[in-house]
Scaffold this motif. Structure first.
Motif, short mmCIF file in Angstrom:
data_model
loop_
_atom_site.label_atom_id
_atom_site.label_comp_id
_atom_site.label_asym_id
_atom_site.label_seq_id
_atom_site.Cartn_x
_atom_site.Cartn_y
_atom_site.Cartn_z
N SER A 163 29.30 -3.46 0.35
CA SER A 163 28.02 -4.15 0.62
C SER A 163 28.52 -5.49 0.96
N SER B 137 27.78 -8.48 -0.54
CA SER B 137 28.43 -8.63 -1.89
C SER B 137 29.81 -8.61 -2.11
N VAL C 93 32.37 -10.40 0.39
CA VAL C 93 32.22 -11.79 -0.10
C VAL C 93 33.35 -11.93 -1.17
N TYR D 24 24.25 -18.12 0.03
CA TYR D 24 24.15 -17.16 -0.81
C TYR D 24 25.56 -16.23 -0.79
N LEU D 25 26.29 -15.86 -1.79
CA LEU D 25 27.36 -15.23 -1.81
C LEU D 25 27.21 -13.80 -2.19
N GLY D 26 26.36 -13.47 -3.10
CA GLY D 26 26.28 -12.11 -3.24
C GLY D 26 25.57 -11.74 -4.66
N ASN E 232 31.61 -16.32 5.92
CA ASN E 232 30.66 -15.27 5.42
C ASN E 232 29.62 -14.92 6.36
N THR F 92 25.27 -11.73 7.02
CA THR F 92 23.76 -11.77 7.76
C THR F 92 23.90 -12.45 9.07
N LYS G 181 25.68 -5.98 6.08
CA LYS G 181 24.35 -5.73 6.66
C LYS G 181 24.36 -4.81 7.81
C1 LIG Z 1 25.16 -14.60 3.50
C2 LIG Z 1 25.11 -13.32 2.56
N1 LIG Z 1 26.29 -13.19 1.80
C3 LIG Z 1 26.31 -11.94 1.23
C4 LIG Z 1 25.14 -11.05 0.93
C5 LIG Z 1 25.10 -9.94 0.01
O1 LIG Z 1 25.23 -8.94 0.72
P1 LIG Z 1 24.70 -7.62 0.02
O2 LIG Z 1 23.13 -7.73 -0.19
O3 LIG Z 1 24.65 -6.47 1.25
O4 LIG Z 1 25.44 -7.23 -1.06
C6 LIG Z 1 23.98 -11.43 1.75
C7 LIG Z 1 22.71 -10.82 1.33
O5 LIG Z 1 21.66 -11.14 1.73
C8 LIG Z 1 23.93 -12.73 2.67
O6 LIG Z 1 22.78 -12.96 3.18
#
Ligand SMILES: Cc1ncc(COP(=O)(O)O)c(C=O)c1O
Length: 384
Positions: A97, A99, A102, A125-127, A209, A212, A238
């Motif tokens: 994923s 998350s 990251v 957003y990091l996770g 990161n 997205t 993603k």
């Molecule tokens: C910039 C960013 N980093 C990390 C994540 C986390 O990804 P995931 O939801 O696949 O764990 C997202 C999710 O929207 C994101 O937009």
């Protein structure tokens, strides 16, 4: 859905049973234009025939393997990711994923640099979990860049935002180039250039990161390219899997060597699974062959122009922002949830941030003008 835990807002009362391209369909046959690509993931369109074929073929070969064994599908995927991230001699790890990608990048940066702090931009957003998901203020310095777009100090020595950063304690800049939890907030180039330059000068790493913003979402292969920089580590997720859960971390040659030499141990059951890797390679191939990155730029401009034209007509639209096929509309309405629901009932899936009063669009990169136009047949009436 009585037995499915609700942990992220309302679930609409329709059963979605299949999907194709930019549309998903409910059990009564009604189609919905999916302008969120699921959760920003089905960027090649739902059920892409090549990705589905690769999934079927790989399932028949091997899906999953232990850590100590070689598999050429995994090596091919690593080379494909490293090629597009500009680190052909680097190293790559596949995870499940965004998350996790990251979190791994954060752990790797801390391990390599052994510094007490990481730098980020406020609002990134990091996770969902881990030390990145719930950043400890003692371990992070977040830059409040809310005034940076209009500031005239140009990141000089007098700038209080820059001078407050303890660069010699910073192990790395974890940079999210312009998504900011779906608000499409675009950090100014001068700020990013200054932070990158200072972090590097003090021996820190630059981590992009791109979960997205990567793989064409912003109209370039990577969001960091809008800033002309070359990160040491790139986190992907993603649509690397187009809906299949695979993510990746690409490390430059130097960073890869340093992390391996540090004796790192990171083990989760599905790391470097052949199935996810087969999908990732094919996604990158399709993005290239179908010129979807360029397409995202062209369609993004068209989409943005149409939103701006709507803003000129409707004072209830207070802001419109976009980069490639990552677009957000800010509204005066106190009840954006109703707007979101009405759009859905009229056959359009959009994104929603009720706190920021934002309706958002991250459509598949294959979207065409006619599909974008379909939204604009519905949106004015719904906003009014
Ligand atoms: C910039 C960013 N980093 C990390 C994540 C986390 O990804 P995931 O939801 O696949 O764990 C997202 C999710 O929207 C994101 O937009």
């Amino acid at each position: 859905m009585e037995h499915v835990l609700r942990c992220y807002g309302e679930i609409y009362d329709r059963f979605i049973v299949r999907a194709k391209g930019c549309e998903v369909f409910d059990n009564a046959g009604q189609g919905y234009l999916d302008l969120e690509s699921g959760v920003w993931s089905a960027a090649l369109g739902h059920c892409h025939p090549i990705i589905n074929r690769v999934l079927h073929e790989q399932i028949e070969q091997i899906m999953h393997l232990g850590y100590r064994y070689k598999n050429s599908v995994v090596e091919t995927a690593a080379q494909a990711v490293l090629k597009i991230t500009g680190h052909p001699q680097g190293k790559c790890i596949f995870l499940c994923s965004g998350s996790e990608a990251v979190e791994f990048s954060v752990q790797a940066t801390r391990r390599i640099t052994q510094r007490p702090l990481l730098l980020g931009l406020r609002g990134s957003y990091l996770g969902a979990f881990g030390s990145a998901g719930k950043p400890d203020p003692k371990e992070w310095h977040f830059v409040d860049w809310s005034a940076c777009s209009t500031c005239s100090l140009c990141c000089c020595e007098q700038c209080p935002v820059i001078s407050a950063i303890p660069f010699s304690d910073i192990g790395g800049f974890i940079f999210e180039p312009g998504n900011s939890s779906g608000l499409v907030m675009l950090p100014p180039n001068k700020l990013v250039e200054t932070l990158v330059e200072r972090v590097k000068k003090h021996g820190g790493l630059v981590v992009a990161n791109e979960v997205t913003t990567g793989l064409g979402r912003t109209g370039m292969w990577f969001g960091y390219q809008h800033y002309g920089l070359k990160p040491d580590i790139v986190a992907l997720g993603k649509h690397l899997g187009n809906g299949y859960p695979v993510s990746a971390v690409a490390l430059s040659q130097d960073t890869g060597t340093r992390i391996e030499k540090s004796g790192v141990r990171y083990a989760q059951s599905h790391q470097n699974d052949a199935l996810g890797c087969a999908v990732a390679t094919s996604v990158i191939e399709v993005l290239s062959k179908e010129s979807l990155v360029e397409r995202a730029s062209v369609m993004g401009q068209y989409f943005l122009q149409r939103l701006q034209a709507l803003q000129d007509k409707y004072p209830s639209i207070t802001a419109v922002r976009g980069r490639g096929l990552m677009l957000a509309v800010e509204l005066k309405h106190s009840d954006v949830e109703t707007i979101h629901r009405r759009l859905f009932e009229a056959g359009v899936i959009a994104g929603l941030n009720p706190t920021a009063k934002v309706i958002r669009f991250y459509p598949p990169l294959i979207i065409c003008r006619e599909e974008i136009d379909r939204l604009f047949e519905i949106l004015p009436a719904v906003i009014q």
